[in-house]
Design a protein around this motif. Structure first.
Motif, short mmCIF file in Angstrom:
data_model
loop_
_atom_site.label_atom_id
_atom_site.label_comp_id
_atom_site.label_asym_id
_atom_site.label_seq_id
_atom_site.Cartn_x
_atom_site.Cartn_y
_atom_site.Cartn_z
N ALA A 275 -12.56 -4.76 -1.74
CA ALA A 275 -13.62 -4.44 -2.69
C ALA A 275 -14.96 -4.33 -1.97
CB ALA A 275 -13.69 -5.50 -3.78
N TRP A 276 -15.19 -5.25 -1.03
CA TRP A 276 -16.44 -5.19 -0.25
C TRP A 276 -16.50 -3.88 0.55
CZ3 TRP A 276 -18.46 -9.89 3.08
CH2 TRP A 276 -19.77 -9.62 3.50
N VAL A 277 -15.40 -3.51 1.17
CA VAL A 277 -15.36 -2.26 1.95
C VAL A 277 -15.62 -1.05 1.06
CG1 VAL A 277 -13.84 -0.71 3.25
CG2 VAL A 277 -13.82 -3.17 3.75
N ALA A 278 -14.94 -1.02 -0.09
CA ALA A 278 -15.02 0.15 -0.97
C ALA A 278 -16.37 0.27 -1.68
CB ALA A 278 -13.90 0.09 -1.99
N LEU A 279 -16.99 -0.85 -2.04
CA LEU A 279 -18.21 -0.83 -2.86
C LEU A 279 -19.47 -1.14 -2.08
CD1 LEU A 279 -16.75 -2.76 -5.95
CD2 LEU A 279 -16.91 -0.27 -5.62
N SER A 280 -19.35 -1.29 -0.78
CA SER A 280 -20.50 -1.65 0.06
C SER A 280 -21.61 -0.60 -0.02
CB SER A 280 -20.06 -1.81 1.50
OG SER A 280 -21.18 -1.90 2.37
N PRO A 281 -22.82 -0.99 -0.38
CA PRO A 281 -23.94 -0.03 -0.45
C PRO A 281 -24.28 0.58 0.90
CG PRO A 281 -24.46 -2.05 -1.66
CD PRO A 281 -23.21 -2.33 -0.86
N ALA A 334 -23.17 -8.80 -2.06
CA ALA A 334 -23.20 -7.61 -1.20
C ALA A 334 -23.10 -6.32 -2.02
CB ALA A 334 -22.07 -7.68 -0.19
N VAL A 335 -22.11 -6.24 -2.90
CA VAL A 335 -21.84 -4.97 -3.59
C VAL A 335 -22.85 -4.68 -4.69
CG1 VAL A 335 -19.38 -5.15 -3.05
CG2 VAL A 335 -20.22 -5.99 -5.26
N THR A 336 -23.51 -5.70 -5.20
CA THR A 336 -24.53 -5.48 -6.24
C THR A 336 -25.90 -5.19 -5.65
OG1 THR A 336 -24.95 -7.87 -6.40
CG2 THR A 336 -23.34 -6.92 -7.94
N GLY A 337 -26.04 -5.38 -4.35
CA GLY A 337 -27.31 -5.11 -3.70
C GLY A 337 -28.34 -6.20 -3.87
N VAL A 338 -27.93 -7.36 -4.38
CA VAL A 338 -28.86 -8.48 -4.54
C VAL A 338 -29.42 -8.89 -3.18
CG1 VAL A 338 -29.07 -10.90 -5.23
CG2 VAL A 338 -27.77 -9.30 -6.66
N VAL A 339 -28.54 -8.91 -2.18
CA VAL A 339 -28.98 -9.16 -0.80
C VAL A 339 -29.12 -7.81 -0.11
CG1 VAL A 339 -28.41 -10.22 1.41
CG2 VAL A 339 -27.86 -11.41 -0.71
N THR A 343 -25.81 -6.49 6.54
CA THR A 343 -25.33 -6.87 7.87
C THR A 343 -25.59 -8.35 8.14
OG1 THR A 343 -25.61 -4.65 8.80
CG2 THR A 343 -25.62 -6.49 10.34
N MET A 344 -26.78 -8.82 7.80
CA MET A 344 -27.10 -10.23 8.00
C MET A 344 -26.24 -11.12 7.11
SD MET A 344 -28.67 -12.41 9.75
CE MET A 344 -29.69 -11.24 10.66
N LEU A 345 -25.96 -10.66 5.90
CA LEU A 345 -25.08 -11.40 5.00
C LEU A 345 -23.69 -11.53 5.60
CD1 LEU A 345 -24.55 -12.75 2.23
CD2 LEU A 345 -23.96 -10.47 1.36
N LEU A 346 -23.18 -10.44 6.19
CA LEU A 346 -21.86 -10.46 6.83
C LEU A 346 -21.87 -11.41 8.02
CD1 LEU A 346 -18.96 -9.45 7.33
CD2 LEU A 346 -19.95 -7.55 8.64
N TYR A 347 -22.92 -11.36 8.85
CA TYR A 347 -22.99 -12.25 10.01
C TYR A 347 -22.99 -13.71 9.58
CZ TYR A 347 -24.12 -8.44 13.29
OH TYR A 347 -24.08 -7.33 14.07
N CYS A 348 -23.78 -14.03 8.56
CA CYS A 348 -23.86 -15.41 8.10
C CYS A 348 -22.53 -15.89 7.52
CB CYS A 348 -24.97 -15.56 7.05
SG CYS A 348 -26.64 -15.36 7.71
N TRP A 349 -21.90 -15.03 6.73
CA TRP A 349 -20.62 -15.41 6.13
C TRP A 349 -19.53 -15.54 7.19
CZ3 TRP A 349 -18.30 -18.10 2.90
CH2 TRP A 349 -16.98 -17.88 2.53
N THR A 350 -19.52 -14.64 8.16
CA THR A 350 -18.54 -14.71 9.24
C THR A 350 -18.70 -16.02 10.01
OG1 THR A 350 -18.51 -12.30 9.48
CG2 THR A 350 -17.66 -13.58 11.33
#
Length: 385
Positions: A275-281, A334-339, A343-350
């Motif tokens: 879902a993240w891949v498909a809906l990523s802004p 991520a997908v709603t664009g709140v953040v 990229t930084m969100l992905l780094y932090c979550w990873t």
């Protein structure tokens, strides 16, 4: 580090009763690799702890991942018109991959040789194997890259999931049958990968641009072999072994729900990440494929390790992994664009996933070491002089 008791008292009691049971019928393994490993283990010093061998082999795969991350972080280096990875890196990758495979094959033999086999050793081995999937898949990807003659990052994402589900199938089998049926594809893939690295070092990545049979390219062969092996060998053999146990009335879990419960968390992880891949802004998979693969592979390893604990302790698999709860929130942000900075969100979550998985692994090793009164990386007993 503060340790947490992830393993319940019921599971610890199950580990006390655990007996190793595995079947390896792969001809390559039986007639070629096992004789080779039997020769290798004889030259190892008897003071060398099996878990240290396991960990060293795993770190060779991590080293390969880090080397290729340095020279080919975005998987473009093997494409036409880009600066290619130096030949010595491919030589090193081939050597390290084969060393990792060899050490993975001799750690159990060293344990039996030194009379130091424990359930912790098997859990440690298979737990690291589950995490190793992401490292060797992404490293191999750098051979072909994402150019016109390569594999798209989206295709590799789904290939990664095929590999991950193929891995968990073996432990799903054991969860239901009590026997670990070692997959045929593993040995063939590790030998092939090691050879391909060395060949690439000698002939260069340009060789893989050329079609085998027009318009069939080497990248197509790479993709088809992985998918075909999973769906024509690994999956049918797993289903056959479980069906055979069902007919013999030796299945550990009689209901269909309980039998397939181990697939719930991995499936939800697949849905969330896809879902993240498909809906990523910002099309995050195109921007940061390596980090995204690492996040998915590490989260999957965490889920798989918990299944292995349940399978070895003969306890019921948990329906949901707690890691999925914060990941749901991360994907929503991520997908709603709140953040805005995805990229930084992905780094932090990873980073959080990696740290959570390391904490889980270290805590479980510490807990089982204390339970069995052993050192994880030494043959010396804690209470000995």
């Amino acid at each position: 580090m503060a340790f947490y008791e992830y393993v319940s008292k019921e599971q610890l009691a199950g580990f006390d009763k655990y007996k190793y049971s595995a079947v390896d019928s792969n001809p390559l393994s039986v007639y070629v690799m096992h004789p080779f490993w039997n020769s290798v283990v004889k030259i190892l010093p008897t003071w060398l702890a099996p878990n240290l061998i396991t960990f060293t082999g795993f770190m060779f795969l991590v080293l390969n991942f880090l080397m290729l991350a340095f020279y080919d972080n975005d998987f473009n280096a093997s494409a036409e018109g880009h600066t290619h990875v130096p030949s010595w890196v491919w030589f090193a990758a081939g050597l390290f991959n084969f060393l990792a495979y060899t050490l993975d094959g001799v750690d159990g033999k060293q344990a039996r040789r030194t009379n130091s086999s424990t359930p912790l050793g098997e859990l440690f081995d298979h737990g690291l194997d589950s995490w190793a999937c992401i490292f060797f898949v992404t490293t191999v990807y750098s051979i072909f890259g994402r150019g016109e003659t390569g594999v798209s990052v989206a295709t590799l994402y789904y290939i990664l999931w095929v590999v991950l589900f193929s891995f968990i199938l073996s432990h799903w089998e054991k969860y239901n049958t009590g026997i670990l049926f070692l997959p045929w594809g593993y040995d063939a893939s590790q030998v092939t990968i090691s050879i391909v690295y060395i060949v690439t070092a000698v002939v260069g990545v340009e060789t893989w641009y050329k079609p085998i049979l027009w318009p069939f390219l080497y990248r197509d062969l790479f993709s088809i072999m992985i998918v075909a092996c999973s769906f024509t060998v690994t999956l049918p053999m797993s289903l056959f072994n479980v069906l055979k146990a069902h007919r013999a009335k030796t299945l550990k879990h009689s209901s269909l729900y309980e039998a397939f419960l181990p697939f719930l968390s991995p499936t939800l992880l697949f849905i969330l990440s896809t879902a993240w891949v498909a809906l990523s802004p910002s099309d995050i998979l195109q921007l940061q494929p390596r980090a995204f693969y690492l996040m998915v592979g590490t989260a999957f390893a965490n889920v798989t390790c918990k299944l292995i604990v349940c399978q070895m302790s003969n306890t019921r698999c948990h329906a949901l992994s707690w890691l999925l709860l914060p990941m749901t929130a991360v994907v929503a942000l991520a997908v709603t664009g709140v953040v805005a900075n995805e990229t930084m969100l992905l780094y932090c979550w990873t980073a959080m996933v990696i740290l959570a998985h390391i904490h889980y692994g270290v805590s479980v090793v510490h807990q089982l070491s204390s339970h069995f009164n052993i050192f994880a990386f030494s043959l010396k007993k804690p209470n000995s002089d």
